[in-house]
Design a protein around this motif. Structure first.
Motif, PDB file in Angstrom:
ATOM      1  N   LEU A  32      -4.266   1.266   6.272  1.00 46.90           N
ATOM      2  CA  LEU A  32      -4.153   2.435   5.406  1.00 46.90           C
ATOM      3  C   LEU A  32      -2.569   3.031   5.320  1.00 46.90           C
ATOM      4  CD1 LEU A  32      -7.274   4.453   6.586  1.00 46.90           C
ATOM      5  CD2 LEU A  32      -6.747   3.990   4.371  1.00 46.90           C
ATOM      6  N   GLN A  33      -1.962   2.715   6.499  1.00 49.86           N
ATOM      7  CA  GLN A  33      -0.450   3.297   6.630  1.00 49.86           C
ATOM      8  C   GLN A  33       0.394   2.508   5.920  1.00 49.86           C
ATOM      9  OE1 GLN A  33      -0.287   3.112  10.901  1.00 49.86           O
ATOM     10  NE2 GLN A  33      -0.452   5.435  11.314  1.00 49.86           N
ATOM     11  N   ASN A  34       0.251   1.043   5.902  1.00 55.12           N
ATOM     12  CA  ASN A  34       0.735   0.146   5.214  1.00 55.12           C
ATOM     13  C   ASN A  34       0.680   0.470   3.592  1.00 55.12           C
ATOM     14  OD1 ASN A  34       1.909  -1.105   7.194  1.00 55.12           O
ATOM     15  ND2 ASN A  34       0.342  -2.903   7.250  1.00 55.12           N
ATOM     16  N   TRP A  35      -0.485   0.806   3.174  1.00 52.97           N
ATOM     17  CA  TRP A  35      -1.056   1.003   1.730  1.00 52.97           C
ATOM     18  C   TRP A  35      -0.043   2.128   1.648  1.00 52.97           C
ATOM     19  CZ3 TRP A  35      -6.530   2.196  -0.035  1.00 52.97           C
ATOM     20  CH2 TRP A  35      -6.582   2.035  -1.361  1.00 52.97           C
ATOM     21  N   LYS A  36      -0.209   3.347   2.041  1.00 57.43           N
ATOM     22  CA  LYS A  36       0.488   4.484   1.848  1.00 57.43           C
ATOM     23  C   LYS A  36       2.096   4.220   1.857  1.00 57.43           C
ATOM     24  CE  LYS A  36       1.436   9.083   3.606  1.00 57.43           C
ATOM     25  NZ  LYS A  36       0.998  10.141   4.857  1.00 57.43           N
ATOM     26  N   ALA A  37       2.770   3.451   2.835  1.00 56.48           N
ATOM     27  CA  ALA A  37       4.123   3.287   2.450  1.00 56.48           C
ATOM     28  C   ALA A  37       4.387   2.530   1.340  1.00 56.48           C
ATOM     29  CB  ALA A  37       4.466   2.297   3.671  1.00 56.48           C
ATOM     30  N   GLU A  38       3.680   1.452   0.859  1.00 54.92           N
ATOM     31  CA  GLU A  38       3.761   0.841  -0.259  1.00 54.92           C
ATOM     32  C   GLU A  38       3.843   1.804  -1.572  1.00 54.92           C
ATOM     33  OE1 GLU A  38       1.025  -2.278  -1.078  1.00 54.92           O
ATOM     34  OE2 GLU A  38       1.452  -3.114   1.028  1.00 54.92           O
ATOM     35  N   LEU A  39       2.852   2.641  -1.654  1.00 61.09           N
ATOM     36  CA  LEU A  39       2.520   3.866  -2.617  1.00 61.09           C
ATOM     37  C   LEU A  39       3.818   4.572  -2.862  1.00 61.09           C
ATOM     38  CD1 LEU A  39      -1.153   4.472  -2.281  1.00 61.09           C
ATOM     39  CD2 LEU A  39      -0.112   3.101  -4.045  1.00 61.09           C
ATOM     40  N   LEU A  40       4.186   5.129  -1.697  1.00 61.79           N
ATOM     41  CA  LEU A  40       5.460   6.061  -1.561  1.00 61.79           C
ATOM     42  C   LEU A  40       6.646   5.258  -1.896  1.00 61.79           C
ATOM     43  CD1 LEU A  40       4.543   8.153   1.979  1.00 61.79           C
ATOM     44  CD2 LEU A  40       4.377   8.518  -0.634  1.00 61.79           C
ATOM     45  N   ASP A  41       6.900   4.057  -1.548  1.00 67.25           N
ATOM     46  CA  ASP A  41       8.031   3.315  -1.785  1.00 67.25           C
ATOM     47  C   ASP A  41       8.071   3.068  -3.551  1.00 67.25           C
ATOM     48  OD1 ASP A  41      10.381   1.841  -1.199  1.00 67.25           O
ATOM     49  OD2 ASP A  41       9.353   0.172  -1.744  1.00 67.25           O
ATOM     50  N   GLU A  42       7.009   2.856  -4.055  1.00 66.02           N
ATOM     51  CA  GLU A  42       6.938   2.728  -5.452  1.00 66.02           C
ATOM     52  C   GLU A  42       7.157   3.937  -6.280  1.00 66.02           C
ATOM     53  OE1 GLU A  42       3.078   1.015  -6.847  1.00 66.02           O
ATOM     54  OE2 GLU A  42       3.277  -0.747  -5.190  1.00 66.02           O
ATOM     55  N   SER A  43       6.576   5.155  -5.456  1.00 70.75           N
ATOM     56  CA  SER A  43       6.877   6.376  -6.232  1.00 70.75           C
ATOM     57  C   SER A  43       8.385   6.732  -6.109  1.00 70.75           C
ATOM     58  CB  SER A  43       6.223   7.562  -5.435  1.00 70.75           C
ATOM     59  OG  SER A  43       4.818   7.543  -5.667  1.00 70.75           O
ATOM     60  N   ARG A  44       9.242   6.357  -5.006  1.00 69.73           N
ATOM     61  CA  ARG A  44      10.650   6.608  -5.006  1.00 69.73           C
ATOM     62  C   ARG A  44      11.430   5.750  -6.005  1.00 69.73           C
ATOM     63  NH1 ARG A  44       9.607   7.281   0.613  1.00 69.73           N
ATOM     64  NH2 ARG A  44       9.489   5.081   0.910  1.00 69.73           N
ATOM     65  N   ASN A  45      10.873   4.413  -6.000  1.00 65.75           N
ATOM     66  CA  ASN A  45      11.351   3.756  -7.007  1.00 65.75           C
ATOM     67  C   ASN A  45      11.331   4.144  -8.581  1.00 65.75           C
ATOM     68  OD1 ASN A  45      12.377   2.002  -5.181  1.00 65.75           O
ATOM     69  ND2 ASN A  45      10.634   0.490  -5.425  1.00 65.75           N
TER      70      ASN A  45
END
Length: 140
Positions: A32-45
């Motif tokens: 879950l933490q990895n999934w969340k980090a990926e989503l937040l990174d995509e949002s920043r991009n």
């Protein structure tokens, strides 16, 4: 928050071990933490791309296409924002020892379902009943 449990990268929860033991909880927490980090990174991009993409496009068709792409990207990010909220709720359920159990029946949710959709709050059977009821009421 509990200390991170040392676990091999290839670990997968198994029905042969006690349900929602420390190892399984650590596995799902990390997932879950990895999934969340990926989503937040995509949002920043996306935000950076939208800020950089504010340029003047003289051709009306190109401008319309650009606006359509931006609208689609923003809708996708909104869905992902809602998904991050569900991920946070799942992480809270892990910390409160409620993770992995159906909110409707209290029965364990299958490991296979949780591995595919770690934000699941209902067993497959309860989810299907819920969706059937929703469809019946929607048709009224």
């Amino acid at each position: 928050m509990t200390a991170e449990l040392a676990m091999p990268d290839d670990y997968r929860p198994s029905v042969d071990e006690p349900f929602m033991n420390e190892r399984q909880l650590a596995y799902f927490r990390r997932k879950l933490q990895n999934w969340k980090a990926e989503l937040l990174d995509e949002s920043r991009n996306t935000l950076e791309g939208l800020q950089d993409g504010t340029r003047s496009i003289p051709d009306i068709a190109d401008r319309a296409s650009e606006e359509t792409d931006r609208a689609l990207e923003l809708r996708t990010r909104d869905r992902q924002r809602k998904l991050v909220t569900k991920i946070d709720a799942a992480l809270r359920r892990i910390e409160s020892d409620e993770f992995g159990y159906c909110e409707e029946t209290g029965e364990p949710i299958s490991l296979k379902r949780l591995d595919a959709r770690p934000i699941a709050t209902m067993s497959l059977e309860a989810q299907e009943r819920h969706e059937r009821r929703e469809k019946v009421h929607r048709d009224d």
